[in-house]
Scaffold this motif. Structure first.
Motif, PDB file in Angstrom:
ATOM      1  N   HIS A  46      -1.684  12.955 -20.382  1.00 58.43           N
ATOM      2  CA  HIS A  46      -1.984  14.171 -19.627  1.00 58.43           C
ATOM      3  C   HIS A  46      -0.694  14.884 -19.236  1.00 58.43           C
ATOM      4  CE1 HIS A  46      -0.609  12.374 -15.816  1.00 58.43           C
ATOM      5  NE2 HIS A  46      -1.124  11.258 -16.296  1.00 58.43           N
ATOM      6  N   GLU A  47      -0.843  16.141 -18.822  1.00 60.52           N
ATOM      7  CA  GLU A  47       0.272  16.928 -18.288  1.00 60.52           C
ATOM      8  C   GLU A  47       0.687  16.347 -16.942  1.00 60.52           C
ATOM      9  OE1 GLU A  47       2.006  19.469 -19.313  1.00 60.52           O
ATOM     10  OE2 GLU A  47       0.882  20.533 -20.866  1.00 60.52           O
ATOM     11  N   LEU A  48       1.991  16.124 -16.768  1.00 62.77           N
ATOM     12  CA  LEU A  48       2.457  15.596 -15.491  1.00 62.77           C
ATOM     13  C   LEU A  48       2.244  16.595 -14.358  1.00 62.77           C
ATOM     14  CD1 LEU A  48       5.786  13.718 -16.362  1.00 62.77           C
ATOM     15  CD2 LEU A  48       3.686  12.726 -15.421  1.00 62.77           C
ATOM     16  N   ARG A  49       2.522  17.857 -14.613  1.00 60.24           N
ATOM     17  CA  ARG A  49       2.465  18.849 -13.530  1.00 60.24           C
ATOM     18  C   ARG A  49       1.035  19.192 -13.136  1.00 60.24           C
ATOM     19  NH1 ARG A  49       1.970  24.182 -15.835  1.00 60.24           N
ATOM     20  NH2 ARG A  49       2.040  24.102 -18.123  1.00 60.24           N
ATOM     21  N   LEU A  53      -4.981  20.282 -17.207  1.00 60.74           N
ATOM     22  CA  LEU A  53      -4.711  21.227 -18.284  1.00 60.74           C
ATOM     23  C   LEU A  53      -4.949  20.565 -19.640  1.00 60.74           C
ATOM     24  CD1 LEU A  53      -1.424  22.982 -17.084  1.00 60.74           C
ATOM     25  CD2 LEU A  53      -3.747  23.913 -17.082  1.00 60.74           C
ATOM     26  N   PRO A  54      -5.540  21.274 -20.591  1.00 63.23           N
ATOM     27  CA  PRO A  54      -5.758  20.693 -21.919  1.00 63.23           C
ATOM     28  C   PRO A  54      -4.452  20.577 -22.688  1.00 63.23           C
ATOM     29  CG  PRO A  54      -6.441  22.991 -21.902  1.00 63.23           C
ATOM     30  CD  PRO A  54      -6.082  22.643 -20.478  1.00 63.23           C
ATOM     31  N   LEU A  55      -4.399  19.613 -23.601  1.00 69.76           N
ATOM     32  CA  LEU A  55      -3.238  19.416 -24.464  1.00 69.76           C
ATOM     33  C   LEU A  55      -3.595  19.795 -25.890  1.00 69.76           C
ATOM     34  CD1 LEU A  55      -1.924  15.936 -23.254  1.00 69.76           C
ATOM     35  CD2 LEU A  55      -0.874  18.162 -22.848  1.00 69.76           C
ATOM     36  N   THR A  56      -2.705  20.517 -26.553  1.00 72.83           N
ATOM     37  CA  THR A  56      -2.939  20.873 -27.951  1.00 72.83           C
ATOM     38  C   THR A  56      -2.609  19.691 -28.852  1.00 72.83           C
ATOM     39  OG1 THR A  56      -0.679  21.684 -28.305  1.00 72.83           O
ATOM     40  CG2 THR A  56      -2.310  23.263 -27.448  1.00 72.83           C
ATOM     41  N   SER A  57      -3.171  19.683 -30.040  1.00 70.76           N
ATOM     42  CA  SER A  57      -2.885  18.624 -31.010  1.00 70.76           C
ATOM     43  C   SER A  57      -1.401  18.612 -31.365  1.00 70.76           C
ATOM     44  CB  SER A  57      -3.723  18.822 -32.270  1.00 70.76           C
ATOM     45  OG  SER A  57      -5.098  18.722 -31.982  1.00 70.76           O
ATOM     46  N   GLU A  58      -0.803  19.797 -31.486  1.00 68.08           N
ATOM     47  CA  GLU A  58       0.611  19.876 -31.835  1.00 68.08           C
ATOM     48  C   GLU A  58       1.488  19.255 -30.755  1.00 68.08           C
ATOM     49  OE1 GLU A  58      -1.809  22.651 -34.007  1.00 68.08           O
ATOM     50  OE2 GLU A  58      -1.525  22.434 -31.820  1.00 68.08           O
ATOM     51  N   ARG A  59       1.109  19.452 -29.509  1.00 68.30           N
ATOM     52  CA  ARG A  59       1.885  18.881 -28.403  1.00 68.30           C
ATOM     53  C   ARG A  59       1.803  17.353 -28.430  1.00 68.30           C
ATOM     54  NH1 ARG A  59       2.320  20.107 -22.672  1.00 68.30           N
ATOM     55  NH2 ARG A  59       4.279  19.117 -22.054  1.00 68.30           N
ATOM     56  N   ALA A 110       9.164   6.967 -20.834  1.00 70.23           N
ATOM     57  CA  ALA A 110      10.370   7.782 -20.763  1.00 70.23           C
ATOM     58  C   ALA A 110      10.337   8.891 -21.807  1.00 70.23           C
ATOM     59  CB  ALA A 110      11.603   6.905 -20.959  1.00 70.23           C
ATOM     60  N   ALA A 111       9.918   8.564 -23.026  1.00 73.36           N
ATOM     61  CA  ALA A 111       9.854   9.564 -24.093  1.00 73.36           C
ATOM     62  C   ALA A 111       8.847  10.662 -23.760  1.00 73.36           C
ATOM     63  CB  ALA A 111       9.501   8.894 -25.415  1.00 73.36           C
ATOM     64  N   LEU A 112       7.704  10.275 -23.191  1.00 70.96           N
ATOM     65  CA  LEU A 112       6.703  11.281 -22.843  1.00 70.96           C
ATOM     66  C   LEU A 112       7.126  12.111 -21.639  1.00 70.96           C
ATOM     67  CD1 LEU A 112       3.332   9.323 -23.283  1.00 70.96           C
ATOM     68  CD2 LEU A 112       4.526  10.764 -24.928  1.00 70.96           C
ATOM     69  N   ARG A 113       7.778  11.446 -20.686  1.00 73.51           N
ATOM     70  CA  ARG A 113       8.195  12.150 -19.469  1.00 73.51           C
ATOM     71  C   ARG A 113       9.178  13.277 -19.800  1.00 73.51           C
ATOM     72  NH1 ARG A 113       8.891   7.916 -16.703  1.00 73.51           N
ATOM     73  NH2 ARG A 113      11.087   7.602 -17.245  1.00 73.51           N
ATOM     74  N   GLY A 116       7.241  16.296 -20.408  1.00 68.98           N
ATOM     75  CA  GLY A 116       6.316  16.724 -19.368  1.00 68.98           C
ATOM     76  C   GLY A 116       4.963  16.067 -19.415  1.00 68.98           C
ATOM     77  N   LEU A 117       4.878  14.887 -20.066  1.00 65.23           N
ATOM     78  CA  LEU A 117       3.603  14.210 -20.211  1.00 65.23           C
ATOM     79  C   LEU A 117       3.630  12.849 -19.516  1.00 65.23           C
ATOM     80  CD1 LEU A 117       2.845  14.933 -23.985  1.00 65.23           C
ATOM     81  CD2 LEU A 117       2.069  16.212 -21.972  1.00 65.23           C
ATOM     82  N   GLY A 118       2.456  12.364 -19.139  1.00 64.63           N
ATOM     83  CA  GLY A 118       2.351  11.062 -18.496  1.00 64.63           C
ATOM     84  C   GLY A 118       1.158  10.295 -19.021  1.00 64.63           C
TER      85      GLY A 118
END
Length: 211
Positions: A46-49, A53-59, A110-113, A116-118
């Motif tokens: 998910h989005e950390l902030r 919010l939805p996440l796109t496949s590309e993200r 760490a890589a996701l953070r 901006g992801l968690g």
């Protein structure tokens, strides 16, 4: 695999029931003393902030590529709805398994953070309706089959995450149906464990009571 063997495998579209039973028995119900342990950890991303919010496949694809670039001992794979899964290598002890997966999880977080992801370690996505991230024939077939009994199947495929402990099956019981009893027992214990460790407090922004 040789070209001829590959062509033969691709040309064959189905296996018999007896072949499936033999495959499951040989892989899942090997005989011998329990010696190794492993775990499969699934996580909602998910989005950390703002988690809703939805996440796109590309993200998601970019984030998973970055996570795989880290030195991981576990295999990093993706579930049908985009959930992240870490599958540990077989370990000789529980503590060895815990240490390995904990180090890998730190690296993935760490890589996701950085993007901006968690990760959310809960059983059901509290924010989003089920949606497919992976488009593969096996999941297309699974979705078609599950849809025959309602929406719960899609929710399981695309909006759920779980912890799966992997153990050696141990010795075969005497008699030709020893593996059948173990299969039955695994199903009975599975339902009890799922109920005991349920952790899905929210779904569709509403309390579920599953915790």
């Amino acid at each position: 695999m040789s070209d001829a063997a590959s062509d033969c495998t691709q040309a064959r579209a189905a296996v018999t029931e007896a072949e499936v039973e033999g495959l499951i028995r040989g892989i899942c119900f090997k005989t011998g003393p329990p010696r190794t342990v492993g775990v499969e950890l699934e996580w909602l991303v998910h989005e950390l902030r703002q988690p809703q919010l939805p996440l796109t496949s590309e993200r998601l694809e970019a984030a998973y590529a970055a996570a795989r670039a880290a030195p991981l001992a576990s295999a990093l794979t993706v579930e049908p709805g985009g959930q992240l899964e870490l599958s540990s290598p077989p370990a000789a002890s529980l503590m060895e398994c815990v240490r390995t997966v904990s180090a890998d999880l730190d690296a993935v977080r760490a890589a996701l953070r950085e993007r901006g992801l968690g990760l959310a370690g809960i059983g059901h996505d509290p924010w989003h309706a089920p949606r497919r991230f992976l488009r593969q024939p096996r999941y297309d077939a699974m979705e078609t089959s599950l849809d025959r009994t309602g929406p719960a199947g899609r929710a399981m495929m695309c909006a759920s995450a779980s912890v799966q402990v992997c153990l050696d099956a141990g010795y075969e019981e005497p008699g030709p149906l020893g593996h059948v009893r173990r299969w039955w027992l695994a199903h009975q214990l599975g339902a009890v464990l799922v109920a005991a460790f349920a952790n899905s407090p929210m779904a569709g922004h509403r309390p579920t009571g599953w915790a």
